[in-house]
Each structure stands twice: as C-alpha cells, then as structure tokens.
Design an enzyme around this catalytic site. Sequence first.
Site, PDB file in Angstrom:
ATOM      1  N   ASP A  88     -52.900  48.450   1.087  1.00 21.58           N
ATOM      2  CA  ASP A  88     -52.417  49.919   1.730  1.00 21.58           C
ATOM      3  C   ASP A  88     -50.680  49.186   1.868  1.00 21.58           C
ATOM      4  OD1 ASP A  88     -50.939  50.803   4.019  1.00 21.58           O
ATOM      5  OD2 ASP A  88     -52.357  49.866   5.051  1.00 21.58           O
ATOM      6  N   LYS A 119     -46.512  57.939   4.449  1.00 18.40           N
ATOM      7  CA  LYS A 119     -45.023  58.067   4.626  1.00 18.40           C
ATOM      8  C   LYS A 119     -44.224  58.069   3.888  1.00 18.40           C
ATOM      9  CE  LYS A 119     -45.247  54.529   8.645  1.00 18.40           C
ATOM     10  NZ  LYS A 119     -46.583  53.322   8.642  1.00 18.40           N
ATOM     11  N   TYR A 167     -52.066  46.365   9.668  1.00 17.16           N
ATOM     12  CA  TYR A 167     -52.514  47.124  10.419  1.00 17.16           C
ATOM     13  C   TYR A 167     -52.470  48.784   9.213  1.00 17.16           C
ATOM     14  CZ  TYR A 167     -51.632  51.776  13.525  1.00 17.16           C
ATOM     15  OH  TYR A 167     -52.025  53.003  13.847  1.00 17.16           O
TER      16      TYR A 167
HETATM   17  C1  LIG Z   1     -47.895  53.366   9.901  1.00 17.52           C
HETATM   18  C2  LIG Z   1     -49.085  52.409   9.097  1.00 17.52           C
HETATM   19  C3  LIG Z   1     -50.625  53.457   8.343  1.00 17.52           C
HETATM   20  C4  LIG Z   1     -50.495  54.261   9.471  1.00 17.52           C
HETATM   21  O1  LIG Z   1     -50.549  55.817   9.238  1.00 17.52           O
HETATM   22  P1  LIG Z   1     -49.948  56.950   9.959  1.00 17.52           P
HETATM   23  O2  LIG Z   1     -49.817  58.299   8.876  1.00 17.52           O
HETATM   24  O3  LIG Z   1     -49.823  56.667  11.086  1.00 17.52           O
HETATM   25  O4  LIG Z   1     -51.806  57.301  10.411  1.00 17.52           O
HETATM   26  C5  LIG Z   1     -51.041  52.712   7.937  1.00 17.52           C
HETATM   27  N1  LIG Z   1     -51.430  51.298   7.054  1.00 17.52           N
HETATM   28  C6  LIG Z   1     -50.258  51.240   7.565  1.00 17.52           C
HETATM   29  C7  LIG Z   1     -49.322  49.608   6.768  1.00 17.52           C
HETATM   30  C8  LIG Z   1     -48.802  52.144   8.038  1.00 17.52           C
HETATM   31  O5  LIG Z   1     -47.562  51.348   8.121  1.00 17.52           O
END
Ligand SMILES: *Cc1c(COP(=O)(O)O)cnc(C)c1O
Length: 433
Positions: A242, A270, A149
């Site tokens: 990511d 985060k 994701y």
């Molecule tokens: C949470 C998350 C996102 C998206 O971040 P948001 O601030 O919710 O848009 C992207 N990549 C990873 C791996 C995530 O866990």
Amino acid sequence: MAGTSLTDARSAELYARAVQRLPGGVNSPVRAMRAIGRDPLFVERAEGAWLWDVDGNRYVDFISSWGPLIHGHAHPEVLAAVADAASRGTTFGAPTAAEVDLAEEVARRIPSVEMLRMTSSGTEASMSAIRLARAATGRTTLLKFAGAYHGHLDGLLAEAGSGLATQGIPSSPGVPESATAQTVVVPWNDGEAVAKACAEHELAAILAEPYPANMGLVPPVEGFLELLRHQADACGALLVFDEVISGFRVGRGGAQEREGVTPDLTVMGKVIGGGLPAAAYGGSRALMERIAPAGDVYQAGTLSGNPLAVAAGLTTLRLLDDEAYARLAATTDTLVAGLRDAAAGARVPVSVVSVPGLLTVFFREEAPRDYAEAQACDHEAYAAWCRGLLARGVYPPPSQYEAWFPSLAHEPEHLELTLDAAAAAFAELSAGA
Ligand SMILES: *Cc1c(COP(=O)(O)O)cnc(C)c1O
C-alpha cells in the site's frame, strides 16, 4: 495559551452549525482535532505552503491534505491543467487519452505496475487489490499489520491506525465479525510473527504499507521488507504494498524502488490524484488482466479515471523530476535536524523519524518499532505541543498517529518560522511540565 494571538470566532461559529448536520462536524474524523483536545479550524483558502482559516489566521501547513499536495496548495500548473480539462467537460463515462498517459507515466516510474486500474479513493483501490489477490490465489485470508491503515473497508478495520488509532477504536461497530475473521493481524517489524502466520494460514495476501505512516511513521527494520517478500513467495501469497502515502513521495518509484523490494500488487492514492479524488491499483500484466473486462474479476466506478483528477495527477507527476525529489529530501532533513535541536534545547524527550517527504515527532525517547510502542508515546504532550504550534501559525498533523507532509512549496522562510514556533512550543511544554 501563551503566545496565542489568534482568534477563532468564525471557526467556532461554523463548528457549532457543523455538528448539527455533520457527525462530529466533519467529513473525516481526524479533521475534528479531538486527539489534540481542541475544535477544528475551518479553512478559507490556501496557496503554496500557506493555509488561511476563516478567521484570517495564517499557518504553514504540514498536512498538505494528508499527502496529495506534494507541490503545495493551488499550484498554478495543476490548477491550469484542471481548468483546461474542466473546460472540455467534467466526466464522460468513456475513456480519455489522459488516462492512458497517466498509466504509462506510472509504469515508467514503478516498473512492477505494468498495468493499473483507477478508482476514486485509496479505500476502493485496496478493496479491489484484495479482491484480485483472492481471485488470483483462490484463498481468502489476509495478513495485515497492527497500526497499518489501508482505508476504511470492513475486512481491514482490525487494529487499523490513523483515525481509528486516534479514536481508540480497536475495530468498529458495524463491521461484522465475519468480515475480519479472514484477517490476521501481527505486529509490524516482527518477522517471527509473520513466519508463524504464514505457516498457520493459507494466505491470499500479505498487505503492508512499506513505510507505515498511519501510526506515525514507523519504517521497516533492516531486512523486514525482504522477509515479507520471501514469506509471501514461500507460502504462495501475493505481496501487496500500500503505497498510497509513500508512492511518488519518497522517490520517483516509491518505497519499492528505495528499498529494492518488488511487490506483486501496488495500491496508489493521494499524490496520484494531485489533490483531486483519484487512486489506483496495479501490478503485472498477468495479474491485472484478471480484472474485468479483460478478465473475470469485477470492479468498476462511475467516476474512475475522472478527467479532472487525471489532469491533476498527471501534471503533479510530470513536475516530480529528480531535482524535485532531491529538494523534498533536503527540506525533510532540515526540518528533522531543526526539530531535534528545538526539542533538545527545551529538554523534551522526543524521537524524530523520517524518510524523504515524511516525518513524525514521537513524544518518546526511542523511536517506536511497532504500534504498541507508538501507543506508548506521551500523547498528552504531543497534543499540547500541537496546540502551541497552531497558536504560532504552524499547522501540524493533529494526532501522534499521523505523519507530517513536507512539500515542495516549503521554502526556507517557512521552515524558519516552523522551527522557531517548534522551539517556543517545546519551551512552553517543559515550563508547564
Ligand atoms: C489514506 C490512505 C488510504 C485510504 O485512502 P482514501 O483515499 O482516504 O480512501 C489507504 N492506505 C493508506 C496507506 C493511506 O494513507
């Protein structure tokens, strides 16, 4: 439900109102708790490792707002930094000193991030990193992994994990085929599939969560990240990590430091916002200077680098010293060992997978190596176990496709309560089976 002494009358009342005005009663799908077959709990407040719902029930919280709160809820120094920043104004639409401090702090921790650009969400940051990768390579096709994701941007909503995996939506209506036509999806940990995709497509980027945590935590097999680096170099694609979850959590320099594999671009989120809306993407000076106004790749944001979020993020990072990481790793280890013992004691077949600061309890004897194996877990059993935990004052991620987020606020008393609750919930499960 055995062991239940909690009422949720106020939450139920709020939920009834919420579903009239907010789709599913929530502002982000996983909060609705549908994957574990119950209605959501509405939160009143939280402090440290504790979270209180509107009915006065208290829980040891293991979602930590899905990762940002590595120091626990309402950390006094983070709150003070936010209050101090707010007292000077909440947003200016002009640069501030703290943004420079934050970029420097990140560069010290992650040497590959020589420059960065801040955004307000991880979704925006991955969207922008992709734009840069496409501009830099002059190519359009992306490689992503099934179950990974990267936010809810159209182009990557193909076999995404997290809320989508939970909801069983393979992709989403409203995403045009043209948006995902440029996305190639291969199984995680499948080196041959990566090599084949690289040979068959002119890839702009290989995107990976180095420690995928949105299909539950499914770490790379030995050598897999090195293979991604090698394949990206061989086919002229950029490697984009990511690290929205793993960054600043699994260690000072994130997964790339722990694994010794350096990406071209890193997406952060985060923890970097310390519980306020902030995220970023970054990489070498040469690549990042393509971003406007230094370069020609357009990307902007009204609240990007927001002073409150930067204050929270900078304070959060400054509190993360070597001692903090050692303590978070020890807390994770204690939880992992205790959860394994508790499951074994009740003869419930699970595998507990972890890296420092992250873990998943998979209801499957063998740890999944990819998304298909994560899907093959016993989701009903996981759901029942989670309901059992909630009834005993422990708030787990309400989906098999998410990770637990231990924090530095989890002290021995919280872990003890958690492991007692886990043992009782496992026992209840095997008695009911
Ligand atoms: C949470 C998350 C996102 C998206 O971040 P948001 O601030 O919710 O848009 C992207 N990549 C990873 C791996 C995530 O866990």
